[in-house]
Design an enzyme around this catalytic site. Structure first.
Site, PDB file in Angstrom:
ATOM      1  N   SER A 159      21.442 -62.557  80.333  1.00 47.54           N
ATOM      2  CA  SER A 159      21.496 -63.833  79.160  1.00 47.54           C
ATOM      3  C   SER A 159      20.321 -64.712  79.325  1.00 47.54           C
ATOM      4  CB  SER A 159      22.836 -64.651  79.707  1.00 47.54           C
ATOM      5  OG  SER A 159      23.368 -65.482  78.583  1.00 47.54           O
ATOM      6  N   ASP A 251      30.129 -59.838  72.090  1.00 42.57           N
ATOM      7  CA  ASP A 251      29.327 -60.839  72.653  1.00 42.57           C
ATOM      8  C   ASP A 251      28.843 -61.382  71.296  1.00 42.57           C
ATOM      9  OD1 ASP A 251      27.295 -62.457  73.433  1.00 42.57           O
ATOM     10  OD2 ASP A 251      26.483 -61.159  74.870  1.00 42.57           O
ATOM     11  N   HIS A 281      30.361 -61.331  76.514  1.00 41.78           N
ATOM     12  CA  HIS A 281      29.268 -61.838  77.252  1.00 41.78           C
ATOM     13  C   HIS A 281      29.460 -62.143  78.790  1.00 41.78           C
ATOM     14  CE1 HIS A 281      25.187 -63.797  77.331  1.00 41.78           C
ATOM     15  NE2 HIS A 281      25.846 -64.559  77.930  1.00 41.78           N
TER      16      HIS A 281
END
Length: 309
Positions: A159, A251, A281
């Site tokens: 991320s 996501d 995610h």
């Protein structure tokens, strides 16, 4: 066939929907961090991986590091440098301890996790400054930490941390460190936070990472949207290292991850792309709670091994 969430992912989301974590963007910084910390699993058994903490100092201050030694008997080896996710606002050495243990043991490489400075106390560019400084320091001192010659760096993260890994790879391609960057491993990366993508529209509510939370992270990080030290599509991809890039089907960041993989490939970079079907995610970090995730982590580890070989 209509895409579907895995049953264990749906069960996890049902639990999250009834918790404060579902409304993360509605809280102040300290309260949000405390809520996020409540999700952490108990510290896992490190098994054969030896874990130790250290730090280094650069002009931005002292940066804590956690070292993971899988105990492989090599006189020389690549070193994996890991940057944790958390929207540039949350996360630390403990939040990603389980995942770093898994990666070090699975890939069989020494790994160092970096506790870069967080926003809003330290807004952009503190995080990319720390990330680049850590990579350069480890290129020189990695051998001292693991008693083995460091042949190159593998920059990795999830991320926001994947964003830092790629930004650092670009910085080290432009001004090389003491050893080369051999590869980058980007797990569901934050690329540009483009609000117009299909995945942002379709997956931005009720699937753990929400548009509200993304806006909250962005407001605290305060990075210029067009800066090449934030927007991964804003810099030249030529000379970037071989890349493993993983996205998750449900996501909001999925489509920008796909776009970045395509941009790298168009520039002639060797790219291995994987999409985790039926997942959300942050999926690799949820492996202790969502058991089906293990096969996805194992598949990524195998691909990284092939990439490095």
């Amino acid at each position: 066939m209509t895409p579907a969430l895995r049953p264990d992912v749906r069960a996890f989301l049902d639990l999250v929907s009834a918790s404060p974590l579902a409304r993360l963007g509605d809280y102040g910084i300290e309260e949000a961090r405390a809520i996020s910390n409540q999700m952490r699993s108990p510290p896992p058994d490190p098994g054969s991986v030896r874990v130790s903490d250290t730090s280094f100092t650069h002009p931005g201050g002292d940066i804590a590091l956690r070292c993971y030694d899988p105990g492989t008997s090599h006189t020389s080896t690549p070193l994996m440098v890991y940057f944790h996710g958390g929207g540039f606002v949350m996360g630390d050495l403990d939040s990603h301890h389980q995942l770093c243990l898994t990666l070090a043991a699975g890939v069989g490489l020494p790994l160092v996790s970096v506790a870069y400075r967080l926003a809003p106390e330290n807004p952009w560019p503190a995080a990319p400054d720390d990330a680049a400084a850590a990579a350069r320091w480890l290129a020189v001192h990695g051998a001292e930490l693991f008693d083995t010659e460091t042949t190159g760096l593998v920059l990795a993260g999830d991320s926001a941390g994947a964003n830092l890994a790629a930004v650092t790879a670009r910085a080290l391609a432009d001004t090389p460190a003491a050893c080369p960057v051999l590869a980058q491993c980007l797990l569901y990366p934050c690329v540009s936070l483009d609000p117009t993508t299909r995945s942002m529209r379709e997956n931005g509510e009720g699937l753990f990472l929400t548009r509200t939370a993304l806006d909250w992270f962005t407001a605290h990080y305060r990075a210029p949207s067009d800066s090449p030290r934030y927007n991964l599509l804003a810099f030249d991809q030529a000379g970037m290292p071989p890349t493993l890039l993983v996205t998750a089907e449900f996501d909001p960041l999925r489509d920008e991850g796909r776009a970045y993989a395509a941009r790298l490939a168009e520039a002639g970079v060797s790219v291995t792309y994987q999409e985790v079907r039926g997942h959300i995610h942050g999926c690799f970090g949820f492996a202790p709670a969502i058991r089906s995730t293990k096969r996805d982590v194992d598949r990524a580890i195998a691909a990284l091994g092939v990439l490095l070989s």
